[in-house]
Design an enzyme around this catalytic site. Structure first.
Site, PDB file in Angstrom:
ATOM      1  N   LYS A  13      54.681  17.094  35.312  1.00  0.00           N
ATOM      2  CA  LYS A  13      54.946  16.952  34.286  1.00  0.00           C
ATOM      3  C   LYS A  13      56.701  17.040  33.868  1.00  0.00           C
ATOM      4  CE  LYS A  13      51.750  18.926  31.419  1.00  0.00           C
ATOM      5  NZ  LYS A  13      51.339  19.795  32.342  1.00  0.00           N
ATOM      6  N   ARG A  88      46.737  17.484  24.042  1.00  0.00           N
ATOM      7  CA  ARG A  88      45.847  17.855  25.243  1.00  0.00           C
ATOM      8  C   ARG A  88      45.100  17.920  24.026  1.00  0.00           C
ATOM      9  NH1 ARG A  88      50.852  21.483  26.993  1.00  0.00           N
ATOM     10  NH2 ARG A  88      49.733  22.774  27.820  1.00  0.00           N
ATOM     11  N   ARG A 127      57.541  29.182  39.996  1.00  0.00           N
ATOM     12  CA  ARG A 127      58.771  28.503  38.237  1.00  0.00           C
ATOM     13  C   ARG A 127      60.220  29.341  38.386  1.00  0.00           C
ATOM     14  NH1 ARG A 127      56.117  24.932  34.614  1.00  0.00           N
ATOM     15  NH2 ARG A 127      54.992  26.669  34.374  1.00  0.00           N
ATOM     16  N   ARG A 160      62.194  33.353  33.641  1.00  0.00           N
ATOM     17  CA  ARG A 160      60.175  33.022  34.114  1.00  0.00           C
ATOM     18  C   ARG A 160      59.787  32.963  32.866  1.00  0.00           C
ATOM     19  NH1 ARG A 160      58.882  32.980  39.811  1.00  0.00           N
ATOM     20  NH2 ARG A 160      61.177  34.007  41.199  1.00  0.00           N
ATOM     21  N   ARG A 172      45.162  29.361  31.830  1.00  0.00           N
ATOM     22  CA  ARG A 172      45.669  27.523  31.193  1.00  0.00           C
ATOM     23  C   ARG A 172      44.741  27.061  31.536  1.00  0.00           C
ATOM     24  NH1 ARG A 172      51.579  28.556  32.538  1.00  0.00           N
ATOM     25  NH2 ARG A 172      51.813  26.916  32.118  1.00  0.00           N
TER      26      ARG A 172
END
Ligand code: AP5
Ligand code: MG
Length: 216
Positions: A13, A88, A127, A160, A172
Protein backbone atom coordinates in the site's frame (compact mmCIF):
# COMPACT_ATOMS: atom_id res chain seq x y z
CA UNK A 1 -9.33 11.72 -7.17
CA UNK A 2 -10.06 10.17 -3.77
CA UNK A 3 -8.99 6.59 -3.38
CA UNK A 4 -8.51 3.93 -0.78
CA UNK A 5 -5.65 1.41 -0.91
CA UNK A 6 -6.86 -1.73 0.83
CA UNK A 7 -4.76 -4.74 1.66
CA UNK A 8 -3.02 -6.73 4.38
CA UNK A 9 0.19 -5.67 6.14
CA UNK A 10 3.05 -5.72 3.65
CA UNK A 11 0.80 -5.80 0.58
CA UNK A 12 2.50 -2.74 -0.90
CA UNK A 13 0.00 0.00 0.00
CA UNK A 14 2.69 2.45 1.05
CA UNK A 15 4.89 1.60 -1.93
CA UNK A 16 2.11 2.14 -4.46
CA UNK A 17 0.79 5.21 -2.62
CA UNK A 18 4.19 6.89 -2.99
CA UNK A 19 4.12 6.29 -6.74
CA UNK A 20 0.60 7.73 -7.03
CA UNK A 21 1.76 10.79 -5.05
CA UNK A 22 4.58 11.32 -7.55
CA UNK A 23 2.39 10.87 -10.62
CA UNK A 24 -0.82 12.62 -9.54
CA UNK A 25 0.42 15.10 -6.94
CA UNK A 26 -2.19 14.16 -4.35
CA UNK A 27 -1.12 13.41 -0.76
CA UNK A 28 -0.80 9.99 0.88
CA UNK A 29 -2.80 9.81 4.10
CA UNK A 30 -1.33 6.82 5.93
CA UNK A 31 -2.88 6.37 9.37
CA UNK A 32 0.06 4.11 10.28
CA UNK A 33 2.56 6.87 9.42
CA UNK A 34 0.48 9.47 11.28
CA UNK A 35 0.26 7.28 14.37
CA UNK A 36 4.01 6.51 14.27
CA UNK A 37 4.66 10.28 14.05
CA UNK A 38 2.42 10.79 17.09
CA UNK A 39 4.31 8.07 18.99
CA UNK A 40 7.63 9.68 18.13
CA UNK A 41 6.38 13.14 19.11
CA UNK A 42 5.09 11.75 22.43
CA UNK A 43 1.60 13.26 22.05
CA UNK A 44 -1.39 12.00 24.05
CA UNK A 45 -2.58 10.03 21.01
CA UNK A 46 0.93 8.63 20.53
CA UNK A 47 1.14 7.50 24.16
CA UNK A 48 -2.19 5.68 23.84
CA UNK A 49 -1.34 4.17 20.44
CA UNK A 50 2.16 2.82 21.11
CA UNK A 51 1.38 -0.35 23.05
CA UNK A 52 -1.54 -1.17 20.75
CA UNK A 53 0.61 -0.84 17.62
CA UNK A 54 3.49 -2.80 19.14
CA UNK A 55 1.02 -5.65 19.80
CA UNK A 56 -0.27 -5.54 16.21
CA UNK A 57 -3.77 -4.59 17.32
CA UNK A 58 -5.90 -1.70 16.10
CA UNK A 59 -5.96 1.77 17.58
CA UNK A 60 -9.50 2.85 18.47
CA UNK A 61 -11.86 3.87 15.69
CA UNK A 62 -12.54 7.21 17.43
CA UNK A 63 -8.87 8.19 17.37
CA UNK A 64 -8.18 7.30 13.75
CA UNK A 65 -11.49 8.67 12.46
CA UNK A 66 -10.70 12.02 14.10
CA UNK A 67 -7.14 12.07 12.73
CA UNK A 68 -8.30 11.39 9.17
CA UNK A 69 -11.22 13.81 9.30
CA UNK A 70 -8.90 16.63 10.39
CA UNK A 71 -6.27 15.71 7.82
CA UNK A 72 -8.77 15.75 4.94
CA UNK A 73 -9.60 19.37 5.78
CA UNK A 74 -6.02 20.47 5.03
CA UNK A 75 -5.62 22.50 1.82
CA UNK A 76 -3.34 19.94 0.13
CA UNK A 77 -6.26 17.47 0.08
CA UNK A 78 -8.41 19.80 -2.02
CA UNK A 79 -7.77 17.93 -5.28
CA UNK A 80 -7.89 14.49 -3.74
CA UNK A 81 -5.97 12.08 -1.54
CA UNK A 82 -4.92 8.49 -1.08
CA UNK A 83 -6.13 6.73 2.05
CA UNK A 84 -3.47 4.13 2.96
CA UNK A 85 -4.38 1.80 5.82
CA UNK A 86 -7.70 3.53 6.50
CA UNK A 87 -10.49 2.54 6.80
CA UNK A 88 -9.69 -0.87 8.32
CA UNK A 89 -12.87 -1.72 10.24
CA UNK A 90 -16.50 -1.58 9.18
CA UNK A 91 -17.04 1.19 11.74
CA UNK A 92 -14.25 3.20 10.06
CA UNK A 93 -15.73 2.49 6.61
CA UNK A 94 -19.13 3.84 7.69
CA UNK A 95 -17.40 6.82 9.28
CA UNK A 96 -15.51 7.47 6.04
CA UNK A 97 -18.72 7.51 4.08
CA UNK A 98 -20.31 9.89 6.56
CA UNK A 99 -17.19 12.07 6.69
CA UNK A 100 -17.02 12.44 2.91
CA UNK A 101 -20.76 13.05 2.61
CA UNK A 102 -20.60 15.79 5.27
CA UNK A 103 -17.73 17.45 3.41
CA UNK A 104 -19.53 17.13 0.05
CA UNK A 105 -16.89 14.77 -1.36
CA UNK A 106 -17.18 11.42 -3.11
CA UNK A 107 -14.99 8.34 -3.16
CA UNK A 108 -13.49 7.52 -6.58
CA UNK A 109 -12.33 3.94 -6.10
CA UNK A 110 -11.04 1.31 -3.65
CA UNK A 111 -8.03 -0.63 -4.89
CA UNK A 112 -7.41 -3.95 -3.17
CA UNK A 113 -3.88 -5.40 -3.32
CA UNK A 114 -4.07 -9.20 -3.11
CA UNK A 115 -0.98 -10.96 -1.72
CA UNK A 116 -0.46 -14.42 -0.16
CA UNK A 117 0.39 -14.67 3.54
CA UNK A 118 3.85 -16.22 3.05
CA UNK A 119 4.84 -13.37 0.75
CA UNK A 120 3.49 -10.78 3.21
CA UNK A 121 5.63 -12.26 5.98
CA UNK A 122 8.68 -12.26 3.69
CA UNK A 123 8.15 -8.63 2.68
CA UNK A 124 7.63 -7.32 6.18
CA UNK A 125 10.64 -9.25 7.51
CA UNK A 126 12.88 -7.57 4.91
CA UNK A 127 11.49 -4.05 5.12
CA UNK A 128 13.50 -1.07 6.36
CA UNK A 129 13.23 2.64 5.75
CA UNK A 130 15.28 5.80 5.69
CA UNK A 131 15.34 7.33 9.17
CA UNK A 132 15.35 10.82 7.67
CA UNK A 133 12.80 10.85 4.80
CA UNK A 134 10.93 7.58 5.35
CA UNK A 135 11.64 6.08 1.91
CA UNK A 136 10.93 2.36 2.11
CA UNK A 137 13.41 -0.36 1.08
CA UNK A 138 13.63 -4.13 1.24
CA UNK A 139 16.65 -6.33 2.01
CA UNK A 140 16.38 -8.18 -1.31
CA UNK A 141 13.60 -6.59 -3.42
CA UNK A 142 14.45 -2.91 -3.20
CA UNK A 143 17.91 -1.90 -2.13
CA UNK A 144 19.26 1.64 -2.46
CA UNK A 145 21.22 2.22 -5.69
CA UNK A 146 24.29 3.03 -3.61
CA UNK A 147 24.49 0.59 -0.71
CA UNK A 148 23.76 2.26 2.64
CA UNK A 149 22.72 5.61 1.12
CA UNK A 150 19.07 6.65 0.72
CA UNK A 151 18.21 7.20 -2.98
CA UNK A 152 15.91 10.07 -2.15
CA UNK A 153 17.65 12.18 0.50
CA UNK A 154 21.21 10.80 0.75
CA UNK A 155 20.90 9.90 4.44
CA UNK A 156 22.95 6.97 5.72
CA UNK A 157 20.61 6.21 8.63
CA UNK A 158 17.97 3.51 8.32
CA UNK A 159 15.46 1.96 10.70
CA UNK A 160 13.07 -0.97 11.04
CA UNK A 161 9.54 -0.83 12.41
CA UNK A 162 9.05 -2.35 15.89
CA UNK A 163 5.93 -4.16 14.64
CA UNK A 164 7.82 -5.88 11.78
CA UNK A 165 8.75 -8.96 13.83
CA UNK A 166 7.28 -12.45 13.26
CA UNK A 167 5.07 -12.51 16.41
CA UNK A 168 3.51 -9.10 15.81
CA UNK A 169 3.12 -9.85 12.11
CA UNK A 170 1.04 -12.94 12.99
CA UNK A 171 -1.22 -10.76 15.14
CA UNK A 172 -1.48 -8.10 12.40
CA UNK A 173 -2.53 -10.72 9.85
CA UNK A 174 -5.19 -12.10 12.20
CA UNK A 175 -6.54 -8.60 12.79
CA UNK A 176 -6.57 -7.98 9.05
CA UNK A 177 -8.65 -11.07 8.25
CA UNK A 178 -11.05 -10.49 11.13
CA UNK A 179 -11.53 -6.72 11.05
CA UNK A 180 -10.41 -5.40 7.66
CA UNK A 181 -11.10 -8.08 5.04
CA UNK A 182 -14.90 -7.61 5.42
CA UNK A 183 -14.33 -4.24 3.73
CA UNK A 184 -13.69 -6.09 0.47
CA UNK A 185 -17.34 -7.17 0.36
CA UNK A 186 -18.47 -3.79 1.69
CA UNK A 187 -16.90 -1.88 -1.21
CA UNK A 188 -17.69 -4.57 -3.78
CA UNK A 189 -21.37 -4.16 -2.90
CA UNK A 190 -21.03 -0.42 -3.49
CA UNK A 191 -19.45 -1.00 -6.91
CA UNK A 192 -16.23 0.75 -5.80
CA UNK A 193 -13.85 -2.21 -5.54
CA UNK A 194 -11.07 -3.00 -8.01
CA UNK A 195 -8.65 -5.83 -7.22
CA UNK A 196 -5.04 -5.99 -8.30
CA UNK A 197 -2.58 -8.90 -8.21
CA UNK A 198 -0.19 -7.57 -5.57
CA UNK A 199 2.07 -10.63 -5.95
CA UNK A 200 3.57 -9.17 -9.12
CA UNK A 201 6.71 -7.05 -8.95
CA UNK A 202 6.33 -3.41 -7.91
CA UNK A 203 6.38 -1.97 -11.44
CA UNK A 204 3.71 -4.38 -12.69
CA UNK A 205 1.50 -3.56 -9.72
CA UNK A 206 1.98 0.14 -10.49
CA UNK A 207 0.92 -0.48 -14.11
CA UNK A 208 -2.25 -2.23 -12.98
CA UNK A 209 -3.04 0.54 -10.51
CA UNK A 210 -2.47 3.19 -13.17
CA UNK A 211 -4.74 1.35 -15.59
CA UNK A 212 -7.52 1.63 -13.01
CA UNK A 213 -6.83 5.28 -12.19
CA UNK A 214 -6.63 6.31 -15.84
CA UNK A 215 -10.23 5.15 -16.36
CA UNK A 216 -11.66 7.31 -13.57
P1 AP5 B 1 0.24 0.49 8.90
O1 AP5 B 1 1.43 1.36 8.97
O2 AP5 B 1 -0.89 0.90 8.04
O3 AP5 B 1 0.73 -0.96 8.52
P2 AP5 B 1 0.04 -2.16 7.70
O4 AP5 B 1 -1.34 -1.99 7.26
O5 AP5 B 1 0.32 -3.33 8.55
O6 AP5 B 1 0.77 -2.16 6.36
P3 AP5 B 1 2.29 -1.98 6.10
O7 AP5 B 1 2.67 -0.55 6.17
O8 AP5 B 1 3.05 -2.95 6.96
O9 AP5 B 1 2.41 -2.53 4.62
P4 AP5 B 1 2.22 -1.81 3.22
O10 AP5 B 1 1.04 -2.43 2.56
O11 AP5 B 1 2.26 -0.33 3.33
O12 AP5 B 1 3.51 -2.36 2.48
P5 AP5 B 1 4.84 -1.60 1.95
O13 AP5 B 1 4.52 -0.80 0.73
O14 AP5 B 1 5.56 -0.92 3.05
O15 AP5 B 1 -0.34 0.25 10.36
C1 AP5 B 1 0.51 -0.04 11.45
C2 AP5 B 1 -0.29 -0.11 12.73
O16 AP5 B 1 -0.90 1.17 13.00
C3 AP5 B 1 -1.48 -1.08 12.74
O17 AP5 B 1 -1.07 -2.39 13.06
C4 AP5 B 1 -2.38 -0.46 13.80
O18 AP5 B 1 -1.92 -0.74 15.10
C5 AP5 B 1 -2.19 1.03 13.55
N1 AP5 B 1 -3.17 1.55 12.58
C6 AP5 B 1 -2.90 2.08 11.35
N2 AP5 B 1 -4.03 2.45 10.72
C7 AP5 B 1 -5.04 2.15 11.56
C8 AP5 B 1 -6.46 2.28 11.45
N3 AP5 B 1 -7.03 2.77 10.35
N4 AP5 B 1 -7.20 1.85 12.51
C9 AP5 B 1 -6.63 1.37 13.63
N5 AP5 B 1 -5.30 1.21 13.78
C10 AP5 B 1 -4.51 1.59 12.74
O19 AP5 B 1 5.69 -2.88 1.44
C11 AP5 B 1 6.21 -3.83 2.38
C12 AP5 B 1 7.61 -4.28 1.94
O20 AP5 B 1 7.49 -5.03 0.75
C13 AP5 B 1 8.58 -3.12 1.64
O21 AP5 B 1 9.86 -3.47 2.04
C14 AP5 B 1 8.50 -2.98 0.09
O22 AP5 B 1 9.72 -2.51 -0.42
C15 AP5 B 1 8.19 -4.41 -0.34
N6 AP5 B 1 7.30 -4.50 -1.50
C16 AP5 B 1 6.22 -3.70 -1.78
N7 AP5 B 1 5.62 -4.09 -2.92
C17 AP5 B 1 6.33 -5.17 -3.37
C18 AP5 B 1 6.20 -6.04 -4.52
N8 AP5 B 1 5.20 -5.85 -5.42
N9 AP5 B 1 7.07 -7.02 -4.65
C19 AP5 B 1 8.08 -7.23 -3.74
N10 AP5 B 1 8.26 -6.44 -2.65
C20 AP5 B 1 7.39 -5.43 -2.46
MG1 MG C 1 2.41 1.04 4.92
Amino acid sequence: MRLILLGPPGAGKGTQAQRIVEKYGIPQLSTGDMLRAAVQAGTEVGKRAKAVMDAGKLVSDEIVNAIVSERIDQPDCENGFILDGFPRTLVQADATEEMLRAKGLDLSVVIELKVDDAELVRRVAGRYSCAQCGSVYHDTDKRPVQEGVCDKCGSTHFKRRPDDNPETMTARLQVYYKETSPLIGYYHAKGKLRSVDGMADMDHVTQEVEAILSKL
